[in-house]
Design an enzyme around this catalytic site. Structure first.
Site, short mmCIF file in Angstrom:
data_model
loop_
_atom_site.label_atom_id
_atom_site.label_comp_id
_atom_site.label_asym_id
_atom_site.label_seq_id
_atom_site.Cartn_x
_atom_site.Cartn_y
_atom_site.Cartn_z
N SER A 1 -6.38 -64.02 27.97
CA SER A 1 -7.64 -64.33 27.29
C SER A 1 -7.49 -64.03 25.81
CB SER A 1 -8.75 -63.44 27.87
OG SER A 1 -9.92 -63.50 27.09
N TYR B 1 -12.52 -55.42 31.48
CA TYR B 1 -12.04 -56.81 31.58
C TYR B 1 -11.01 -57.11 30.50
CZ TYR B 1 -11.84 -61.88 31.25
OH TYR B 1 -11.38 -63.17 31.18
N1 NAP Z 1 -14.17 -69.11 30.79
C1 NAP Z 1 -13.76 -68.31 29.83
O1 NAP Z 1 -14.40 -68.17 28.78
C2 NAP Z 1 -12.44 -67.59 29.99
C3 NAP Z 1 -11.82 -67.09 28.84
C4 NAP Z 1 -10.62 -66.44 28.97
C5 NAP Z 1 -10.02 -66.30 30.20
N2 NAP Z 1 -10.64 -66.79 31.31
C6 NAP Z 1 -9.96 -66.62 32.60
O2 NAP Z 1 -9.78 -67.88 33.20
C7 NAP Z 1 -9.64 -67.72 34.61
C8 NAP Z 1 -10.51 -68.75 35.31
O3 NAP Z 1 -11.86 -68.39 35.13
P1 NAP Z 1 -13.00 -69.48 34.84
O4 NAP Z 1 -13.38 -69.37 33.42
O5 NAP Z 1 -12.60 -70.81 35.38
O6 NAP Z 1 -14.18 -68.85 35.68
P2 NAP Z 1 -14.94 -69.35 37.00
O7 NAP Z 1 -15.54 -70.70 36.73
O8 NAP Z 1 -15.84 -68.23 37.39
O9 NAP Z 1 -13.78 -69.54 38.08
C9 NAP Z 1 -13.16 -68.45 38.71
C10 NAP Z 1 -12.32 -68.98 39.85
O10 NAP Z 1 -11.67 -67.88 40.51
C11 NAP Z 1 -11.97 -67.92 41.90
N3 NAP Z 1 -12.09 -66.53 42.36
C12 NAP Z 1 -12.93 -65.58 41.88
N4 NAP Z 1 -12.79 -64.45 42.58
C13 NAP Z 1 -11.84 -64.70 43.53
C14 NAP Z 1 -11.26 -63.92 44.56
N5 NAP Z 1 -11.64 -62.65 44.79
N6 NAP Z 1 -10.32 -64.49 45.35
C15 NAP Z 1 -9.92 -65.78 45.14
N7 NAP Z 1 -10.44 -66.55 44.17
C16 NAP Z 1 -11.39 -66.02 43.38
C17 NAP Z 1 -13.30 -68.67 42.00
O11 NAP Z 1 -13.48 -69.34 43.24
P3 NAP Z 1 -14.35 -68.65 44.43
O12 NAP Z 1 -15.60 -68.16 43.81
O13 NAP Z 1 -14.54 -69.73 45.43
O14 NAP Z 1 -13.47 -67.56 44.96
C18 NAP Z 1 -13.13 -69.72 40.88
O15 NAP Z 1 -12.39 -70.80 41.35
C19 NAP Z 1 -9.98 -66.27 34.91
O16 NAP Z 1 -8.79 -65.54 35.08
C20 NAP Z 1 -10.71 -65.82 33.64
O17 NAP Z 1 -10.60 -64.44 33.43
C21 NAP Z 1 -11.83 -67.44 31.23
#
Ligand code: NAP
Length: 244
Positions: A126, A139
């Site tokens: 991130s 986090y």
């Molecule tokens: N969006 C941002 O601003 C941002 C910025 C920097 C980094 N990130 C990183 O990007 C990655 C993806 O996040 P996102 O932004 O796409 O958020 P998101 O829309 O909340 O997606 C999170 C994904 O992880 C899965 N997940 C969550 N908990 C889980 C568990 N215990 N076991 C298996 N799967 C799980 C969820 O599916 P289910 O709920 O079906 O399990 C979903 O597919 C993360 O690592 C996040 O930290 C995001």
């Protein structure tokens, strides 16, 4: 973002295994991708925050004689708020997913890839990896781990034919804010990227064999500015940008 990685890889005719907790959205996506791109898609509902989940997933794939060539270590979430006001179980669960599961998946699938002399691992850190962030204290620290771990693995695994790349997204329009109970400040809204270019940047960097990549011009400016400012100022700026 997982949806975007899946679609971008399917468009390259890559067969997929989708792994997350909720079966239904994965089945829906799998049906769409099979129809649109003619790829094979296996759905593996799993809670990766449960200890031993990575080994369980590997066992299930072995039973189906499935090998993983590209591991996208995407599952993760944030927790916004004061550390002491957040139930400890929630913080521990997040650490289990963002750090332990990522480490175990990289080990288990990385071993197979190294034995074959080929493979690719994309880790998702991130923009918060680059400095401490009050309001996202645990986090941001998990994502510092991912970046440090990923760049070190990049060097360790390269001679064994495995590429490891660390993508460091800035704020991206996904389910992240809802999962983290995080407010979106006007500045953050201005900096927000769409998930498609963020995911595409990660996959391009992986294909090029880069150690790490930051998507978006503004995100690069922000991280570069860290070189010119004291850490106390970095913390204060990130705290206010992320609504802390
Ligand atoms: N969006 C941002 O601003 C941002 C910025 C920097 C980094 N990130 C990183 O990007 C990655 C993806 O996040 P996102 O932004 O796409 O958020 P998101 O829309 O909340 O997606 C999170 C994904 O992880 C899965 N997940 C969550 N908990 C889980 C568990 N215990 N076991 C298996 N799967 C799980 C969820 O599916 P289910 O709920 O079906 O399990 C979903 O597919 C993360 O690592 C996040 O930290 C995001």
């Amino acid at each position: 973002m997982g949806l975007e990685y899946a679609e971008l890889l399917a468009a390259q005719k890559v067969n997929l295994v989708l792994a997350a907790r909720r079966r239904e959205p994965m089945e829906k996506l799998a049906a769409e991708l099979r129809q649109k791109y003619g790829v094979e898609v296996v759905v593996e509902p799993i809670d990766l925050a449960v200890p031993g989940a990575a080994a369980h997933l590997k066992g299930s794939l072995d039973d189906q004689s499935l090998e993983i060539d590209i591991l996208v270590n995407n599952a993760g979430y944030g927790l916004h708020g004061d550390f002491l006001d957040t139930p400890l179980e929630r913080t521990s669960d997040m650490i289990q997913l963002n750090i332990t599961a990522v480490t175990e998946l990289s080990f288990i699938f990385g071993q197979d890839m190294a034995a074959r002399g080929a493979g690719q691992i994309l880790l998702i850190a991130s923009i918060l990896s680059f400095q401490p962030v009050p309001g996202f204290s645990a986090y941001a620290a998990t994502k510092s781990y991912v970046l440090s771990f990923g760049e070190a693995l990049h060097d360790e695994l390269r001679p064994r034919g495995v590429t490891v790349t660390c993508l460091c997204p800035g704020h991206t329009e996904t389910g992240f804010d809802a999962a983290a109970s995080a407010p979106v400040s006007p500045v953050l809204r201005f900096l927000t990227m769409k998930p498609r270019p963020t995911a595409a940047t990660g996959l391009r960097a992986l294909a090029k064999g880069k150690a790490s990549v930051l998507p978006g011009f503004m995100n690069n400016i922000i991280v570069f500015s860290n070189r010119l400012t004291p850490r106390s100022m970095q913390r204060a700026v990130m705290k206010s940008v992320t609504g802390g």
